[in-house]
Design a protein around this motif. Structure first.
Motif, PDB file in Angstrom:
ATOM      1  N   ASP A   8      77.972  45.362  63.162  1.00  0.00           N
ATOM      2  CA  ASP A   8      76.721  44.595  63.580  1.00  0.00           C
ATOM      3  C   ASP A   8      76.211  43.767  62.513  1.00  0.00           C
ATOM      4  OD1 ASP A   8      76.929  45.391  66.103  1.00  0.00           O
ATOM      5  OD2 ASP A   8      75.266  47.097  66.018  1.00  0.00           O
ATOM      6  N   VAL A  30      78.759  41.098  60.922  1.00  0.00           N
ATOM      7  CA  VAL A  30      78.706  39.900  61.656  1.00  0.00           C
ATOM      8  C   VAL A  30      77.350  39.383  61.869  1.00  0.00           C
ATOM      9  CG1 VAL A  30      78.641  39.208  64.325  1.00  0.00           C
ATOM     10  CG2 VAL A  30      80.141  41.114  63.399  1.00  0.00           C
ATOM     11  N   ALA A  47      77.880  36.890  58.773  1.00  0.00           N
ATOM     12  CA  ALA A  47      78.805  35.853  58.998  1.00  0.00           C
ATOM     13  C   ALA A  47      79.684  35.314  57.931  1.00  0.00           C
ATOM     14  CB  ALA A  47      77.763  34.409  59.213  1.00  0.00           C
ATOM     15  N   LEU A 100      84.559  44.095  67.117  1.00  0.00           N
ATOM     16  CA  LEU A 100      84.316  42.950  66.811  1.00  0.00           C
ATOM     17  C   LEU A 100      84.570  41.855  68.119  1.00  0.00           C
ATOM     18  CD1 LEU A 100      83.907  40.613  64.573  1.00  0.00           C
ATOM     19  CD2 LEU A 100      86.239  40.770  64.158  1.00  0.00           C
ATOM     20  N   GLN A 101      85.730  42.141  68.628  1.00  0.00           N
ATOM     21  CA  GLN A 101      86.374  41.149  69.630  1.00  0.00           C
ATOM     22  C   GLN A 101      85.634  41.107  71.102  1.00  0.00           C
ATOM     23  OE1 GLN A 101      87.437  39.345  67.478  1.00  0.00           O
ATOM     24  NE2 GLN A 101      89.511  38.728  68.245  1.00  0.00           N
ATOM     25  N   ARG A 138      82.485  41.553  71.379  1.00  0.00           N
ATOM     26  CA  ARG A 138      80.904  41.219  71.230  1.00  0.00           C
ATOM     27  C   ARG A 138      80.534  40.213  72.288  1.00  0.00           C
ATOM     28  NH1 ARG A 138      78.503  43.367  66.830  1.00  0.00           N
ATOM     29  NH2 ARG A 138      77.139  41.814  66.999  1.00  0.00           N
ATOM     30  N   ARG A 171      80.385  33.865  71.497  1.00  0.00           N
ATOM     31  CA  ARG A 171      81.556  33.073  71.125  1.00  0.00           C
ATOM     32  C   ARG A 171      81.587  32.992  69.537  1.00  0.00           C
ATOM     33  NH1 ARG A 171      82.540  27.494  74.075  1.00  0.00           N
ATOM     34  NH2 ARG A 171      84.532  27.698  72.738  1.00  0.00           N
ATOM     35  N   GLU A 172      80.297  33.208  68.894  1.00  0.00           N
ATOM     36  CA  GLU A 172      80.062  33.039  67.467  1.00  0.00           C
ATOM     37  C   GLU A 172      80.472  34.349  66.790  1.00  0.00           C
ATOM     38  OE1 GLU A 172      79.905  30.054  65.762  1.00  0.00           O
ATOM     39  OE2 GLU A 172      80.106  29.119  67.642  1.00  0.00           O
ATOM     40  N   ARG A 173      81.562  34.539  65.843  1.00  0.00           N
ATOM     41  CA  ARG A 173      81.928  35.831  65.389  1.00  0.00           C
ATOM     42  C   ARG A 173      82.847  35.591  64.385  1.00  0.00           C
ATOM     43  NH1 ARG A 173      83.435  37.340  70.701  1.00  0.00           N
ATOM     44  NH2 ARG A 173      85.874  37.142  70.743  1.00  0.00           N
ATOM     45  N   ARG A 182      76.776  29.340  61.076  1.00  0.00           N
ATOM     46  CA  ARG A 182      78.312  29.047  61.223  1.00  0.00           C
ATOM     47  C   ARG A 182      78.603  27.724  61.949  1.00  0.00           C
ATOM     48  NH1 ARG A 182      81.183  33.215  59.980  1.00  0.00           N
ATOM     49  NH2 ARG A 182      82.881  32.557  61.377  1.00  0.00           N
TER      50      ARG A 182
END
Length: 287
Positions: A45, A48, A51, A65-66, A68, A71-73, A287
């Motif tokens: 958390d 991420v 960033a 991670l995947q 979550r 789309r922004e990670r 990002r």
């Protein structure tokens, strides 16, 4: 290089540069590596939110991670192998094996990884370990070509066990690192994760030998001002970024470390500016 690999590398390296935060230390079976990683959901958390460009994980933690929402990670870099060279106690038999020997790259494809990483250990008097690593890389490279998955090779030249601080420690001899990095390239590395040379100003030789993007490996936790100072020299010598783990998650404010390193990698910040950013608590980048 295949179009699939190009697409994934573009996700990993923004404008050809990147910071990958390594959190894949659990497979090393070394208790000291887990300090700061006890609460993996919480660690993910926080990172991420900071960033970085990528986070490096094993299959069993990649869901944090995947899966979550949104789309922004950061991109996922998946570790495919494991071994016992990092333990403080020397074992009778040294080994490095793939976590999934039947179809090693498929889990990374299923988890939408941007890259996979495999070790290339060179330990004194351990030729069998080296042979295992070569076999692992040959097996993984074939699948990477089949799936369009970038292959990151991690050449690791180590000193004799017990030299320095105990266990197998990094050998910063430029000649040895360059030679092993060249071997990684000969075997088909798309990205090389290399140890810094003892004199960071020699690192351009590593970049030349790799003939592909080179990310610098961080190693054990050190004084952050020294980390930033060395990182600036390595970037100036041609590294396109870093793969840092303990020098991020074992510090008091990992998010601020990420902000400082991202400023160095993507904005050309000096070591002094990076330290000032860290002391100010850092800033979350858009990002």
């Amino acid at each position: 290089m295949s179009k699939g690999k190009e697409v994934r590398i573009a996700r990993l390296l923004k404008a050809g540069r990147g910071l990958d935060i390594a959190l894949d230390h659990g497979v090393c079976n070394e208790p000291s590596f887990l300090d700061g990683l006890e609460d993996m959901p919480g660690v993910i958390d926080r990172l991420v939110a900071a960033a970085p460009d990528a986070i490096q994980l094993n299959y069993g933690q990649a869901d944090l991670l995947q899966l979550r929402p949104g789309r922004e990670r950061p991109a996922l870099v998946m570790r495919l192998d494991m071994g016992n060279p990092y333990n403080a106690t020397r074992h009778r038999s040294m080994w490095a094996v793939l976590q999934n020997e039947h179809d090693p790259v498929l889990p990374a494809v299923q988890m939408d990884a941007a890259c996979v990483v495999v070790n290339l250990f060179m330990l004194p008097d351990e030729p069998e370990l080296f042979r295992q690593c070569v076999q692992n890389i040959a097996r993984v490279r074939a699948d990477c070509d089949r799936y369009g998955m970038p292959l990151m090779i991690e050449p690791l030249v180590m000193q004799a066990h017990g030299a320095g601080r105990g266990g197998y420690m990094v050998d910063g001899d430029a000649e040895k690192i360059v030679t092993l990095v060249r071997l990684a390239r000969e075997m088909g590395a798309d990205i090389v994760k290399a140890d810094p040379t003892s004199d960071p100003k020699d690192f351009h030789r590593v970049v030349q030998a790799a003939r592909c993007p080179v990310l610098v490996r961080g190693g054990g936790r050190e004084d952050l001002q020294q980390v930033f100072a060395r990182s600036r020299v390595l970037l100036d010598q041609g590294a396109v970024g870093m793969v840092y783990g303990r020098n991020v998650y074992q510090h008091a404010n990992p998010s601020a470390v990420v902000s400082a390193l991202m400023a160095m990698i993507h904005e050309g910040a000096s070591a002094e500016a990076a330290w000032a950013l860290y002391e100010s608590g850092g800033a979350v980048r858009s990002r």
